[in-house]
Enzyme design. Structure first.
Site, PDB file in Angstrom:
ATOM      1  N   TYR A 107       0.841  -1.207   0.000  1.00  0.00           N
ATOM      2  CA  TYR A 107       0.000   0.000   0.000  1.00  0.00           C
ATOM      3  C   TYR A 107       0.868   1.245   0.000  1.00  0.00           C
ATOM      4  O   TYR A 107       0.643   2.180  -0.766  1.00  0.00           O
ATOM      5  CB  TYR A 107      -0.941  -0.008   1.211  1.00  0.00           C
ATOM      6  N   ASP A 108       1.871   1.267   0.873  1.00  0.00           N
ATOM      7  CA  ASP A 108       2.761   2.429   0.968  1.00  0.00           C
ATOM      8  C   ASP A 108       3.480   2.683  -0.350  1.00  0.00           C
ATOM      9  O   ASP A 108       3.583   3.830  -0.803  1.00  0.00           O
ATOM     10  CB  ASP A 108       3.787   2.240   2.092  1.00  0.00           C
TER      11      ASP A 108
END
Length: 104
Positions: free
Chosen positions: A4-5
């Site tokens: 996600y990051d």
């Protein structure tokens, strides 16, 4: 998560790259970075951090809502943003304004 990051960082970088490339065609490219907004994705966070804990950590003391995202989108779609390109608008209740130790 790491995925996600990395994905979010990629969107921010792509926004800047596309803004640079498309400016010569008079096309503005910007993005909105939502904070803690009710969604399927944020619902998964509750397995790790209770909703109340997350909400307490947000300076505005509430989760965001669709209207918060809509306001940023309306700004970007309006003439008011005609001189904005390559920017990421954080709509996150003040989480980024806190010292690192204050965040979760």
């Amino acid at each position: 998560t790491f995925a996600y990051d990395a994905g979010k960082a990629a969107v921010h970088h792509l926004t800047k790259s596309l803004a640079n490339e498309l400016a010569k065609h008079k096309i503005n490219v910007n993005c909105i970075a939502p904070g803690y907004i009710p969604s399927k994705m944020s619902g998964q966070l509750e397995a790790y951090v209770p909703k109340e804990t997350m909400t307490r950590a947000i300076p505005l003391k509430r989760m965001g809502c669709e209207g918060d995202m809509a306001g940023a989108a309306i700004f970007l779609a309006s003439r008011a943003s005609s001189y904005c390109t390559g920017i990421t608008i954080p709509v996150e209740g003040g989480m980024l304004s806190q010292p690192p130790k204050a965040a979760l």
